[in-house]
Design a protein around this motif. Structure first.
Motif, short mmCIF file in Angstrom:
data_model
loop_
_atom_site.label_atom_id
_atom_site.label_comp_id
_atom_site.label_asym_id
_atom_site.label_seq_id
_atom_site.Cartn_x
_atom_site.Cartn_y
_atom_site.Cartn_z
N GLY A 113 18.11 13.06 27.06
CA GLY A 113 17.63 13.51 25.76
C GLY A 113 16.42 14.41 25.94
N THR A 114 16.13 15.20 24.93
CA THR A 114 14.96 16.09 24.98
C THR A 114 13.87 15.57 24.06
N ALA A 115 12.65 15.94 24.38
CA ALA A 115 11.51 15.55 23.54
C ALA A 115 11.66 16.10 22.13
N GLU A 116 12.27 17.28 22.03
CA GLU A 116 12.47 17.89 20.72
C GLU A 116 13.42 17.07 19.85
N GLU A 117 14.39 16.40 20.47
CA GLU A 117 15.31 15.54 19.71
C GLU A 117 14.59 14.30 19.19
N ASN A 167 12.66 2.39 6.53
CA ASN A 167 11.49 1.51 6.57
C ASN A 167 11.87 0.20 7.25
N GLY A 168 10.97 -0.30 8.11
CA GLY A 168 11.14 -1.62 8.70
C GLY A 168 12.25 -1.73 9.72
N GLU A 169 12.58 -0.65 10.42
CA GLU A 169 13.71 -0.68 11.34
C GLU A 169 13.40 0.09 12.62
N THR A 170 14.07 -0.32 13.71
CA THR A 170 14.01 0.41 14.97
C THR A 170 15.32 1.15 15.17
N ILE A 171 15.25 2.45 15.37
CA ILE A 171 16.44 3.27 15.56
C ILE A 171 16.59 3.59 17.05
N ARG A 172 17.74 3.21 17.61
CA ARG A 172 18.04 3.59 18.99
C ARG A 172 18.45 5.07 19.02
N LEU A 173 17.77 5.84 19.84
CA LEU A 173 18.08 7.25 20.01
C LEU A 173 18.52 7.41 21.47
N SER A 175 0.81 -1.21 0.00
CA SER A 175 0.00 0.00 0.00
C SER A 175 0.85 1.27 0.00
N GLY A 176 2.16 1.10 -0.06
CA GLY A 176 3.04 2.27 -0.06
C GLY A 176 3.13 2.95 1.29
N ILE A 177 3.00 2.15 2.36
CA ILE A 177 3.05 2.67 3.72
C ILE A 177 4.31 2.16 4.41
N ARG A 178 5.12 3.08 4.91
CA ARG A 178 6.33 2.72 5.65
C ARG A 178 6.04 2.61 7.15
N VAL A 179 6.80 1.76 7.83
CA VAL A 179 6.66 1.61 9.29
C VAL A 179 8.04 1.62 9.93
N MET A 180 8.20 2.50 10.90
CA MET A 180 9.47 2.62 11.63
C MET A 180 9.19 2.68 13.13
N ALA A 181 10.26 2.49 13.91
CA ALA A 181 10.16 2.66 15.36
C ALA A 181 11.39 3.38 15.87
N ILE A 182 11.21 4.12 16.94
CA ILE A 182 12.29 4.80 17.63
C ILE A 182 12.39 4.21 19.03
N ALA A 183 13.61 3.89 19.45
CA ALA A 183 13.85 3.37 20.80
C ALA A 183 14.63 4.42 21.59
N PRO A 184 13.92 5.31 22.29
CA PRO A 184 14.62 6.34 23.05
C PRO A 184 15.38 5.75 24.24
N GLY A 185 16.45 6.44 24.63
CA GLY A 185 17.18 6.06 25.83
C GLY A 185 16.61 6.82 27.02
N LEU A 186 17.47 7.53 27.74
CA LEU A 186 17.06 8.28 28.91
C LEU A 186 16.66 9.69 28.49
N PHE A 187 15.37 9.96 28.50
CA PHE A 187 14.85 11.22 28.00
C PHE A 187 14.12 12.01 29.08
N GLN A 188 14.14 13.32 28.92
CA GLN A 188 13.43 14.22 29.82
C GLN A 188 11.95 14.19 29.48
N LEU A 226 13.85 13.33 15.02
CA LEU A 226 14.03 12.05 14.34
C LEU A 226 12.75 11.63 13.62
N VAL A 227 11.61 11.91 14.22
CA VAL A 227 10.34 11.63 13.54
C VAL A 227 10.30 12.37 12.21
N LEU A 228 10.71 13.63 12.22
CA LEU A 228 10.70 14.42 10.99
C LEU A 228 11.66 13.84 9.96
#
Length: 253
Positions: A219-223, A238-244, A180-193, A227-229
């Protein structure tokens, strides 16, 4: 896909990572729907950014369906979805008083994992109806995992399992929705404010921040939002989890 002119839906958008993401997407020109179990918080952020706020328990099929239908009716089908809704409830599997409460484990899984899946299935169904953009893309979905998915600490069995489930969901979801042309990603934040972190004493926050190799701070919410942007803008993500996480690896406790 740049957010400008597109509809974005952010769960958990009433505070923390979700609120920062909603603000940035709106700043970049998106029409943003802010969903949160706290309807008042959702409305407050939405009013700030010129979006719409909706109270929604993401773990409820009925509430999710109603919220998505309202977004579609008022703004249109979303091309950008960011899942930030989540809870933390710590408990040892076996504590001083015996085995942990099963309902506590169940609740964390229901909100963090099932709630994320619920919103994916509902929003992806609407995305799939949209006309593809010039590059064939119809939308992008980002989920929030955590470094706890990999470095779960003592007392984090429920939280780590829920976030590990999200990390495991990314690839099959991306493969399912690719047609359907839809990408899926995930972010794995570390220690964030976040609001949860802010409830800790200042010296504890400082100590946790210094445990991150670099930068030695929380980390800050803005950071996270940045990454979302970046994920929105880069079609090859696409199809990956990024550790932040600033290279942090959590100790057992």
């Amino acid at each position: 896909m740049h957010p400008k002119g597109h509809v974005a839906l952010v769960t958990g958008g009433g505070s923390g990572l979700g609120a920062a993401t909603a603000r940035l997407l709106a700043k970049e020109g998106a029409k943003v729907a802010v969903l949160d179990v706290n309807a008042e918080s959702a409305a407050k952020v939405a009013a700030e950014i010129g979006g719409i706020g909706i109270g929604c328990d993401v773990s409820s099929a009925e509430a999710g369906e109603k919220a998505v239908a309202e977004v579609v009716a008022k703004l249109g089908a979303p091309r950008i979805v960011v899942n930030c809704a989540g809870i933390v409830r710590g408990a040892r599997i076996v504590g001083k008083d015996g085995p942990s409460d099963l309902d506590t484990f169940r609740k964390v899984i229901e909100v963090n994992l099932i709630g994320t899946y619920n919103m994916i299935r509902l929003t992806a169904a609407e995305m799939a109806k949209l006309e593809p953009l010039a590059d064939g893309e119809r939308g992008v979905i980002t989920m929030t995992s955590s470094v706890a998915a990999y470095d779960g600490q003592i007392g984090q069995a429920a939280y780590s399992a829920s976030k590990g489930g999200i990390a495991g969901l990314v690839l099959p979801a991306a493969r399912d929705l690719a047609r359907s042309g839809i990408r899926v990603m995930a972010i794995a934040p570390g220690l964030f404010q976040t609001p949860m972190m802010a409830s800790l004493p200042a010296e504890v926050q400082d100590s946790l921040g210094k445990s991150t190799p670099f930068p030695q701070r929380l980390g800050t919410a803005e950071e996270y939002a940045d990454l979302v942007l970046a994920i929105c803008n880069n079609i090859m993500l696409n199809g990956e989890t990024i550790r932040l996480d600033g290279a942090v690896r959590l100790a057992p406790r």
